[in-house]
Structures are given as C-alpha cells and as structure tokens.
Design an enzyme around this catalytic site. Structure first.
Site, PDB file in Angstrom:
ATOM      1  CG  ASP A 181      18.133  17.302  51.801  1.00  0.00           C
ATOM      2  OD1 ASP A 181      17.696  16.312  51.199  1.00  0.00           O
ATOM      3  OD2 ASP A 181      18.291  17.333  53.045  1.00  0.00           O
ATOM      4  CD  GLU A 238      24.093  38.670  43.916  1.00  0.00           C
ATOM      5  OE1 GLU A 238      25.237  38.166  44.034  1.00  0.00           O
ATOM      6  OE2 GLU A 238      23.412  39.047  44.889  1.00  0.00           O
TER       7      GLU A 238
END
Length: 542
Positions: A181, A238
C-alpha cells in the site's frame, strides 16, 4: 462485515472463475477507521474477521485449489491505536518512541501552526497537534491520510527492521506475496520541505506528477523507497517458491513506475495511468506502447488493471460522459451512468485488457459486471467523506459486498439482510447464481476469457503486432477510426472503440466476443464498443 472463513468457503468460485491468485485487503487488528488500512497489529487477525488459525486455513485451502495468496501490507503508516504510537504519545518529544514517526514542532510563537502546509489525501491538513502528558498543546505528527493513520519515519532503523520481520512472519505462514500500500510514499524528502499543492491519488491526476516539471512532491516517489524494496526482495528470496511484491505506486510518467520493478526490487506495479486513460483507441495504444517500452527496459512485465477498491468501478465510469480519469464516488443527486452503455463498454475494455501481454488484475465483482453502488450519505464510511466536509463522496460505492444469490438475504453475503455497506437492488439481478451457465453473461465471458488467456498464452506473449482492418467501405481502419487490432501470441484481438462497424477478417475463427456481431451480405461486422478475439487460418501470413 464478512470474515476469513467466509472467504475460504468462496475460494472454489475463484478456482472456477480461472484466476491464479487472490489478493486480500487488510484483515489485521484495526479500529477500522479506514477499512483496515489503519493497522494496530501487523501480526494478528482482527477478531471480527477470525483468527490466525483461520488465516492459515485460508492459505492452505487456496493452495489446495491451485491459488496463490497475496496479502496487503501497509508500511507508510500505522493506526493511532498501534502500540508504537501510544508509546510515542506517552514518551514525549525527543524520545526514541516518537522517532519512529514524523513528529515535528509547530511553527509560530507557540508552535500553534502546522510544520508545513502539506495536505492529507483524504482532505484537510496532513498534520495533527497532540496534547502532551502535562495537558499542554505539543508537537504535531504527519498523517498523509486520516488523522488516525500516523506516518512512520522510514529513516529509523527500528521501522526498517520491524517490517522485514513482518514480511517473514507472513511468509513463514505460507503467503505467496504482498501488495504494498502507498508504495511510493514511505520516504519523505529530507527536511520535509514546504509543499502546498493537493496530493491527489485516485483521480486522473497521479500523485507523482508534480506539475509540468513532473518533479515528485516531497512526500511521494522519493529515491529512498527503492532501497527499502531492495531489502524486501532479499527477504523474499530467502524463501523457497515463487514469492512476489506488487506496488501500489501512483506515479507518473511510466518510466518512473518502472523503477519499482527493476530486477532487484518488486515484480509487479499497478499501471494506474492505463486505468485512468480514456476509452479511446489512440490514447490506449499510446499507453500500451509507453508501458511496454518502459517495462521492457527493466525486464519486467506490465501489470494491467481497470478497477480496484479505490476507484469507481469501470462499468460505471464508462457509463458516464467522461474523457477518462476517475470521478468521485456517485451520490444520489449526481448524474447517473447509463447502465447498458457502461456494461457494453466495460466488457469491451475488459477483453482488450485481458489480451495484453503481462499480468492482469480483476477486482471482486467485476466478473459480474457490477456497477458502483450509490451509498446513502448516512451509510458512508470512507474517511474522506467527513474530512472534506461531505464534499467528496469517497470510495464506498466500489466496496459494497458482492452478490452471490439473487434471492438470499444480503444476496448471500451473510445470514441476514444487513451488510456493512448497503447493497443496491440491481445487485440481485447480477448475482452469481443468475449468471452462472448463462451464455453471454458477463460472468461466463470472464470465465471464457481467463481460460483462453491461459490456453493462448496471451499474458506471457513477448509483444504485440499492430494491424489495420477494413471498414464496410473497404478502406483501412486503424486507431484514428477507433480501431485497435493486434496479434498477441495465438490470437488476433480487435477492439472497436469507434462509431462505425468494422469488418472482421474473412475466414478467421471467432473465439470470444464481448457483444453480438452484426452481419451483412459479405462480412461479419464488429459493432462499436465491442472487442473480439479471433484465430486466423494462417497466422504465419499475418
């Protein structure tokens, strides 16, 4: 209000519709002053929507159905109910707690004037003065949106570390990505320089434009945001699997938007310039070409969208006599759209968008052809309604719960007739059960389009080959006549946005059309405001 188990129960609809992923607006703990975009706890589910176990069950069920799950992340600001902000108010000026936010002393002899003239996107000033613990008027805090949404200070390492941890919290729970956002708003210019212009985001004026010079205002599209997203990209990498970041970045021109999707930052960014473009062949071709060039330069796909939770639904926009942009949400006394014209144009625009190379987003209910609802003034909840003194109707009209069953209470949204925003009667006629398996319905058009989009590899097409067609008089017709025609992957796409019919190529197989074709003695004619997908007999010769 709806809840997470309710969404889980409706996931088969999305699988049947043919989408690949679900993006959820915020469901975190929140006082709901701005539909959940005022987050009080980023690591929990608001009790009115369920529990963390319900969120886990939703993700698991979505994955069973072959759907990815993207959750909304709100990093520009927190709720004023967030523990950090409560601690900041208690700790006082100069404290580490206040350093997480943008607190400043006021101007004037007694600090009675706001630090700058910055304005809130929702109307009114972007600064609010606090009362200190001793009862005296104190510092001011920045809120680019509602007063209940204090902006964070992204130069503070604690803020940086906190949101990296929030990413990992939800990635560990199996989410596939994040819609970010106000992705262009996290970092403000050094010193918070004076700026007294409006900060539009959801009209035809893009927030990053900054006038003729197109210099970004000091609160938008600052260079430092890109370092944030490079760090976030490293966090996502990751994890095993295909994880994604998509930017809500209202910036202009598209070359600046492309900087958010460089190969070490985000993967997608909503193309709002396309959303607010007029339904005009020349304007749309220019926007498609500019977008393709900008995104190709950074090796990223375009991302197309026509409706979302912040804009008037495109079925309604296209039913108004507008030259593009996004009007304010409709009130009962406003000029109302022509629903038949709006739906015809919306269907044509949809088939055009879904044929473009890149990613496409479908906003809930547009597969039913829903118009914006006219929400009674007394039921409005958008904070911009109050902050502008009832001058701005706001975004409630596009957020009304969608209809599932035409004859059920609240059209199947809940067990009673009540819904958090009132549904118009016409939604019953457009309910899913009234359109499923009905040839020619908007729902079945979307299903067919999404199936063909996948089968023909339209989204993964490497580019467009523009074409001209013949009119009934045998003369060539191109965008100057309102015609957009292009080959994309395995299809020839023809959008007639002009005022006269155009002849479809002889021998081409019609795969999908947004309306009814016309015929004369010699040809099949595509009427105005209609789009067709075709398969030609000899693509190699095209």
């Amino acid at each position: 209000m709806g809840d997470l188990p309710g969404i889980t129960a409706r996931l088969p609809h999305l699988a049947e519709l043919g989408v690949d992923a679900l993006w959820l607006s915020p469901f975190y703990t929140s006082p709901q002053h701005d539909a959940g975009y005022d987050v009080a706890d980023y690591r929990d589910v608001d009790p009115r929507f369920g529990t963390l176990a319900d969120a886990d069950a939703l993700v698991a069920r979505a994955h069973e159905l072959g759907l990815r799950v993207v959750v909304d992340l709100v990093p520009n600001h927190t709720s004023s109910d967030h523990a950090w902000f409560r601690a900041a108010l208690a700790a006082g000026p100069g404290s580490p707690e206040r350093a997480r936010y943008l607190f400043r002393d006021g101007r004037g002899a007694d600090g009675e004037l706001a630090p700058t003239s910055w304005r809130s996107v929702f109307g009114g000033p972007a600064w609010e003065r606090v009362t200190e613990a001793d009862g005296r008027p104190g510092q001011w805090y920045l809120h680019l949106f509602d007063v209940s949404q204090p902006d964070l200070d992204w130069t503070n390492p604690e803020v940086v570390e906190e949101f990296q941890d929030v990413l990992r919290f939800w990635l560990d729970r199996g989410v596939d990505g994040f819609r970010v956002d106000v992705a262009h708003g996290l970092v403000k210019a050094d010193g918070l320089p004076e700026w007294d212009a409006a900060t539009e985001m959801i009209t035809g004026t893009l927030a990053g434009q900054g006038g003729e010079s197109r210099t970004p205002p000091p609160m938008w599209d600052q260079e430092g945001v890109h370092e944030v997203y490079r760090r976030w990209r490293a966090v996502l990498e990751e994890y095993d699997g295909d994880r994604m970041l998509v930017a809500e970045a209202w910036v202009d021109p598209v070359e600046r938007l492309a900087r958010y999707v460089r190969d070490d930052e985000m993967q997608q960014a909503f193309n709002f310039a396309y959303l607010v473009a007029p339904l005009d062949a020349a304007a749309l071709r220019a926007q498609v070409e500019e977008t393709a060039a900008a995104m190709s330069a950074v090796g990223a796909p375009p991302t197309w969208v026509l409706s979302n939770h912040d804009v008037v639904r495109h079925t309604t926009r296209f039913g108004l006599d507008l030259a593009g942009g996004n009007p304010d949400g409709l009130g009962a006394d406003d000029v109302q759209p022509d629903p038949a014209v709006g739906l015809q144009r919306a269907r044509a625009a949809t088939l055009l968008m879904l044929a473009l190379p890149g990613s496409a987003y479908v906003y809930q209910g547009e597969e039913l052809g829903l118009p914006d609802a006219v929400v009674p003034d007394e039921a409005r909840q958008d904070p911009s309604w109050e902050r502008t003194g009832h001058e701005t109707n706001g975004r409630d009209g596009c957020r009304v719960p969608i209809p599932w069953e035409g004859d059920a209470p609240s059209f199947g949204f809940g067990p009673t007739a009540a819904s958090w925003l009132p549904q118009p009667a016409v939604y019953g006629e457009l309910a899913l059960d009234r359109q499923r398996d009905v040839p020619g319905s908007t729902y079945e058009m979307y299903r067919a389009a999404l199936r063909l989009r996948r089968e023909l590899a339209l989204g993964s097409s490497t580019g467009l080959s523009w074409r001209t067609l013949e009119g009934p008089d045998g003369r060539a017709r191109g965008e100057e006549h309102g015609i957009l025609a292009f080959r994309s992957a395995g299809a020839l796409v023809v959008a007639n946005l002009g005022e006269q019919p155009v002849a479809l190529p002889a021998g081409a197989e019609v795969l999908l059309v947004s309306g009814d074709l016309q015929r004369d003695a010699e040809a099949r004619l595509l009427p105005p405001m209609t789009t067709a997908w075709l398969r030609e007999e000899s693509p190699a010769s095209a």
